[in-house]
Structure formats: C-alpha cells, structure tokens
Scaffold this motif. Structure first.
Motif, mmCIF file in Angstrom:
data_model
loop_
_atom_site.group_PDB
_atom_site.id
_atom_site.type_symbol
_atom_site.label_atom_id
_atom_site.label_comp_id
_atom_site.label_asym_id
_atom_site.label_seq_id
_atom_site.Cartn_x
_atom_site.Cartn_y
_atom_site.Cartn_z
ATOM 1 N N GLN A 41 -0.191 -0.019 -6.830
ATOM 2 C CA GLN A 41 0.639 0.397 -5.698
ATOM 3 C C GLN A 41 0.959 1.899 -5.829
ATOM 4 O O GLN A 41 1.340 2.360 -6.899
ATOM 5 C CB GLN A 41 1.954 -0.371 -5.680
ATOM 6 C CG GLN A 41 1.794 -1.864 -5.487
ATOM 7 C CD GLN A 41 3.137 -2.527 -5.314
ATOM 8 O OE1 GLN A 41 3.606 -2.721 -4.195
ATOM 9 N NE2 GLN A 41 3.774 -2.888 -6.423
ATOM 10 N N ARG B 45 -2.107 0.266 -1.369
ATOM 11 C CA ARG B 45 -2.212 -0.835 -2.323
ATOM 12 C C ARG B 45 -3.683 -1.116 -2.586
ATOM 13 O O ARG B 45 -4.386 -1.688 -1.751
ATOM 14 C CB ARG B 45 -1.522 -2.078 -1.753
ATOM 15 C CG ARG B 45 -1.350 -3.213 -2.752
ATOM 16 C CD ARG B 45 -0.579 -4.369 -2.119
ATOM 17 N NE ARG B 45 0.752 -3.968 -1.706
ATOM 18 C CZ ARG B 45 1.558 -4.705 -0.948
ATOM 19 N NH1 ARG B 45 1.133 -5.873 -0.507
ATOM 20 N NH2 ARG B 45 2.759 -4.273 -0.623
ATOM 21 N N TRP C 203 -0.172 -4.314 7.393
ATOM 22 C CA TRP C 203 -0.967 -3.315 6.707
ATOM 23 C C TRP C 203 -2.319 -3.152 7.393
ATOM 24 O O TRP C 203 -2.761 -4.026 8.134
ATOM 25 C CB TRP C 203 -1.187 -3.726 5.251
ATOM 26 C CG TRP C 203 0.053 -3.732 4.408
ATOM 27 C CD1 TRP C 203 1.074 -4.632 4.459
ATOM 28 C CD2 TRP C 203 0.403 -2.792 3.403
ATOM 29 N NE1 TRP C 203 2.043 -4.326 3.544
ATOM 30 C CE2 TRP C 203 1.656 -3.202 2.857
ATOM 31 C CE3 TRP C 203 -0.220 -1.666 2.864
ATOM 32 C CZ2 TRP C 203 2.305 -2.511 1.846
ATOM 33 C CZ3 TRP C 203 0.414 -0.966 1.845
ATOM 34 C CH2 TRP C 203 1.669 -1.376 1.342
ATOM 35 N N PRO D 263 7.762 -0.893 3.136
ATOM 36 C CA PRO D 263 7.087 -2.059 3.726
ATOM 37 C C PRO D 263 7.797 -3.347 3.353
ATOM 38 O O PRO D 263 8.225 -3.537 2.215
ATOM 39 C CB PRO D 263 5.686 -1.995 3.120
ATOM 40 C CG PRO D 263 5.834 -1.190 1.873
ATOM 41 C CD PRO D 263 6.928 -0.213 2.130
ATOM 42 N N GLY E 25 5.505 -5.004 -3.370
ATOM 43 C CA GLY E 25 6.105 -3.990 -2.515
ATOM 44 C C GLY E 25 7.019 -3.055 -3.279
ATOM 45 O O GLY E 25 6.973 -2.956 -4.514
#
Length: 608
Positions: free
Chosen positions: A196, A182, A154, A148, A135
């Motif tokens: 990411q 992602r 997600w 997030p 993250g």
C-alpha cells in the motif's frame, strides 16, 4: 438373583455408561449443510481504532432489508479483478478492494470428482460472508472521507488478471492531493502480498495508519465442534500463540478506544500474525514488523473481526510512503506453511496447525508419516508402516511386559487354587496372591505398561489423522476412499450387497452400522485379550471379556485411518506377545481354548 446374573447386569450397565460417555466426548459428525438452503443476509458494523476510524460501508451498517438488498446488489455489480493461479481462483472486488472471492483448485468439498471447489472467502450476500480489507485510517485531524473506505471504488487496468507472474495495481485519488495505490501480488501457493502506498501532492503533511482486517459474518455453519480441534481466532504475537474460539470472542467489546472497555488487543513489537482458522483452511494477516493485533466482536449484527493496524505514517508534501503486508488464505498444508516459516520469515507459522497438548508427539508422528508417504505414495500403507516403526520403538518395554504376562499365565493354576482355599475371604486371597507374586518375582502391574504407552500415542495419532489436511480425502484400498472419514461399509446392508443405505451417520442408530474395519478391530482386540491373564475377580473378568466388542462399537464412527492403525497395532502386539510367551516356556493355545470353551458349553447344555 445369583452372583453370575448380578455380574452380567453390572457389566452391561458399565458398558452402556462407557458408550454414552464416549459419544459425548466424541460425537458423530454433523449432518452436512444443505447447499440449497435459503441464505440469511446479515449486515455488519465497523469498529473504531484509537488513531482513527476503520472503514464503514453501506453493506456493513445496520439497516432495513431494502438497504441490505441494495448493498448486496451493489456488491454483485461492482467491477472485479480476476485471480487465476495454479492453485487458487476467484476475484477481488474493486468496491473497497476486497479479497472476498477465493476458491482452491486442489480441494473439492467431497470425494466426488464432480463436487465444487472449496471456498475460503465469500462476498457480502453469500451464505457466509468472509473477506479481507486493506486501507488507511485517517489520523491527526484528517477527514474520514479523505481516505479510501470499504465502499470506495478503486480503478484497475482494463482486463487485468492477478496471476503468479502478473501483479495488479489498484488506484484511487481523493481529489484533494492524496493518491492511494495498492499493488497486489500472489505466489504459486496461498500467499498474497499487498504493498500500500500514498502519494501526497498537497501542501500540508498528513498522518495515516495503514491496516488490514479480516471480517467474518456470523459463526461458520460448518464448525466441527470437537474439543480436540480449535476453530476460531488464532494469532502469534512475538512468539506467543493465542487461540480463542467463537464463543470466547463473543465476550469481547468491539470498541477498543482509550478509556473504553478494550477489545482483545496486543501490541506486537517485532513479528506476528492474526486471523481465523477453520478445520483445514485459514486466513491470516501477516504485517512486516510491529503492529497492533486486535480481535473484536460486534453483537449486532453478529460480526467477528481481526485487525492488524500498523504504526502511523506521516507523509510530507511531495512524499510517497509505502508499507507492505501479507495475506495467507488457503489450505493448512504442513509443508507449505513450513516453507513460509523457514524461507519467508513467518514466525512459528507451523503452529497454525492445531498440534494439541501432545505436540511433542503429534509433530514427529506427522512428519514421519509424511516422510513415509513421500515414497510409499499411499496414506493407508504409510499408517501401517508407521505402526511398525512405533512398535519397534517401544519393543524393549513391551518385551519385559509380555515376559511378565507369560509368567502370570503360568501362575493361573496356582491362582485358581488360592481362590478355592480363600473362598469369600477377599483379604486373605489378596495377601496370598501378593506372597505368590513375590515368591515367583512377578509384577502384576507390568501388563499395564503397553496400554499406558499406547494412550498418548493413540491420542496423538488421532489428532494427526483428524486435524491435518494431508489425511483429508486420502484413499487406501477398495471401498476406503477417505482415511479421515469412518468406514462407509455397513453390516446392516451386508456391506453393500443389499439395495439400501445404512442409517444416517448423525443418528444414534449409526452405532449399529458396523463396517469391515471396526469388525476386524473387535476381532483383533479379542484375539489379543486371549493371551492376557484373566482377572481373578469374576466381574472384572466379564467386563474385560466385553471390552473388545464395546470398543468395536465405540470406534466404529472414528476415522478409518485411526481404526486401521489400531488393527495393525493389535495384530503386531498379538504376534509379538505370542512369540515372547512361547520363548519363555509358555505355549498359549488360543484357538484350543476357544474349542474347549465351546465343548464345555455343549456338555453343560447336554446335562440340562
């Protein structure tokens, strides 16, 4: 009490002490965990990072039983993306995008073909929750809910499955101009790549720090607890390897903010990795480039955590920033790990295998064994071939030693005469013995040389057989189906002829449950000892006479592969020593000595 009885009592006491100490250093294997035992649920707590908070989830905060049950239910009901490659299977939870369900297709929990696959990662609510999270940590005044978290849901393409050929992209929009994506891919083995990205469609720049973390709930229940094996945190930081077991991690403070008691934190400037290693399995975070490497422990409710936090990223309006990290989660196969080191730039990844202090011996011994197995195809015969190569390597030193021992054997009659003349005068006996050695140009210490050479080789091979996964569940012949486990046969049930099982291997009585290989080991040591000159001291002679049988019991619970090596080594040593002694004029009559000893015993009994 006469001297003979005193010597017998002393030898018995010393043998018992040796056995007790041995079982303290090398305890028998622990009883397997009952898979039907009730599961204890635990909640976790999250730590903080100097540049922002790492994610918190209802499953990760301390609370009531109701809260825990609710979070487990939410975890079970969360949508998932399936993982299906030639070597792994499992799924990724869309709640937090967690890697929390991973099993290995090539490895079973036991040698039973119907046993379950080995599980590496497990979700919250399982017996041993263990998972990876990725993250962004909010920084520069950005609100925590703008990024997030571990409970964030997600989205993924409908019906998506992560395979070696088809990556999967997860997405989450915070509703305030930031879109997080992602992209997850996986190779043919155990390496996942996580790319990411964050897209800023807002009007102001934002600063975030990408991270990955591995979180383990509680100390693993299947720890081997062997001093020769490391299990716990492992990391490489710019070429420096660090290993900390779970007991050491419990001394860490979870809070690593500036001005507080720091956690175990290292700033990696170029390359490195961090994670947890088990006996045969490992999960590690491998960032690309510099990162902050941190190990933490949360005492309530008992969480071990490793983190890789990358440098802060400033995302301007209209800009998209992407960072890439990797996650290895799978078996510690030497060839696979070496590939990642040599071909994919994972710095010193082969050192994730616990080669030990004698790494300069364990590494070459393993690679030679691995090379032999590549064309022999059987680890048992490969161990025997390796033993021949090792004996060939040390033969020049052994030759001198055995030649000296042959001369010592020839001097035995002279030694007996010296003992008769000296009587109880030990000082005179020692002086005359040394004069005899100098006159005959014999070094009495030379016989110890082969033993001294064998000690590091034996320990290194023990490490190789115990630590490397290539020996796990490797069969040899017949009843030996796992060279990394003790010989399963037992003299107590006549090696399977009687209809009952031997004692549990975790009980102390298991020491009496000798298998075929340990018995052959005792016999081979006894035969080899018959070629050696007997000590002049009666107590020492009696202790040496007991040693083959003491070692037979001590090594009975060791891995079959190690016992096989020792039997082969003893057999080769016996043949070499016998041939060398005959070549120097001494003709050892091993079995003749045995027959004569029985004859003397019968004559003595007849006189009584």
């Amino acid at each position: 009490m006469d001297d003979q009885n005193k010597n017998l009592l002393l030898a018995t006491l010393l043998s018992f002490v040796v056995i007790v100490i041995w079982f303290v250093l090398f305890p028998p294997p622990e009883k397997p965990v009952d898979p039907n035992a009730p599961v204890e649920t635990s909640s976790t707590e999250t730590g903080t990072e100097g540049a922002g908070m790492l994610p918190t989830t209802s499953a990760d905060t301390q609370g009531s039983a109701t809260t825990a049950e609710g979070s487990e239910a939410a975890e079970t009901q969360a949508p998932r993306v399936a993982i299906d490659t030639p070597r792994v299977t499992g799924s990724i939870s869309l709640r937090g995008g967690r890697f929390d369900d991973l099993r290995l297709k090539d490895y079973m929990t036991t040698i039973d073909p119907d046993s379950e696959m080995v599980t590496v990662l497990s979700p919250v609510g399982s017996e041993n929750p263990y998972y990876a999270l990725y993250g962004w940590a909010a920084s520069g005044g950005l609100a925590a809910d703008a990024v997030p978290g571990a409970d964030t849901l997600w989205t993924a393409p409908e019906g998506a499955t992560l395979t070696s050929e088809t990556p999967v992209t997860l997405e989450w929009d915070n509703g305030n101009g930031l879109t997080f994506r992602r992209e997850i891919s996986v190779d043919q083995d155990y390496m996942f790549t996580v790319r990411q990205s964050v897209e800023n469609a807002g009007d102001t720049p934002v600063t975030l720090r990408p991270y990955g973390l591995l979180r383990r709930h509680g100390t693993p229940t299947n720890l081997k607890k062997f001093f020769v094996l490391h299990e716990g945190m492992i990391r490489m930081s710019d070429g420096t390897l660090q290993e900390e077991d779970y007991g050491d991690l419990e001394d860490l403070d979870a809070d690593d903010r500036e001005g507080s008691m720091p956690a175990d934190r290292v700033e990696v400037s170029e390359s490195g990795w961090i994670g947890f290693t088990d006996h045969y399995w490992m999960s590690t975070l491998i960032p690309d480039g510099a990162f902050r490497s941190t190990a933490k422990y949360f005492p309530n409710p008992d969480i071990f955590q490793t983190e890789a936090v990358l440098p802060a990223q400033e995302v301007a309006p209209g800009q998209t920033v992407t960072v890439s990290t990797r996650l290895f989660s799978g078996a510690k196969e030497a060839e696979t790990i070496k590939h990642y080191e040599d071909e994919e730039g994972v710095d010193r990844f082969i050192d994730a295998i616990d080669w030990g202090w004698f790494f300069y011996l364990t590494k070459p011994i393993f690679w030679v064994l691995h090379w032999l197995h590549s064309f022999i195809g059987n680890m048992g015969w490969s161990i025997i071939a390796l033993t021949f190569l090792l004996k060939l390597l040390v033969f020049p030193l052994a030759y001198k030693s055995y030649a000296s021992m042959a001369r010592m054997k020839e001097l035995q009659p002279e030694m007996e005469k010296l003992k008769e003349r000296a009587g109880d005068d030990r000082q005179r006996l020692q002086k005359e013995m040394m004069e005899l050695y100098r006159k005959e140009k014999v070094n009495p210490a030379s016989g110890c040389l082969p033993i001294l050479i064998q000690i590091p080789i034996f320990f290194s091979l023990y490490k190789v057989i115990f630590v490397t996964i290539e020996l796990r569940h490797a069969p040899w012949i017949g009843w030996i189906r796992d060279l990394s486990a003790p010989d399963p046969s037992s003299i107590l049930n006549l090696f399977g002829l009687l209809p009952y099982a031997p004692p549990d291997p975790t009980s102390f009585l298991a020491i009496l449950s000798l298998g075929v290989l340990p018995i052959l080991l005792g016999i081979s040591m006894w035969l080899q000892q018959k070629l050696n000159p007997a000590p002049t001291d009666a107590t020492q002679a009696m202790i040496f006479a007991w040693m083959p049988w003491v070692f037979m019991f001590m090594l009975g619970s060791f891995a079959s592969g190690l016992v096989l090596y020792w039997i082969t080594n003893n057999t080769i040593t016996f043949v070499q020593q016998y041939a060398i002694m005959r070549g120097h004029g001494y003709k050892p009559d091993v079995f003749g000595n045995i027959r004569r000893s029985f004859s003397r015993k019968k004559v003595a009994e007849g006189k009584k």
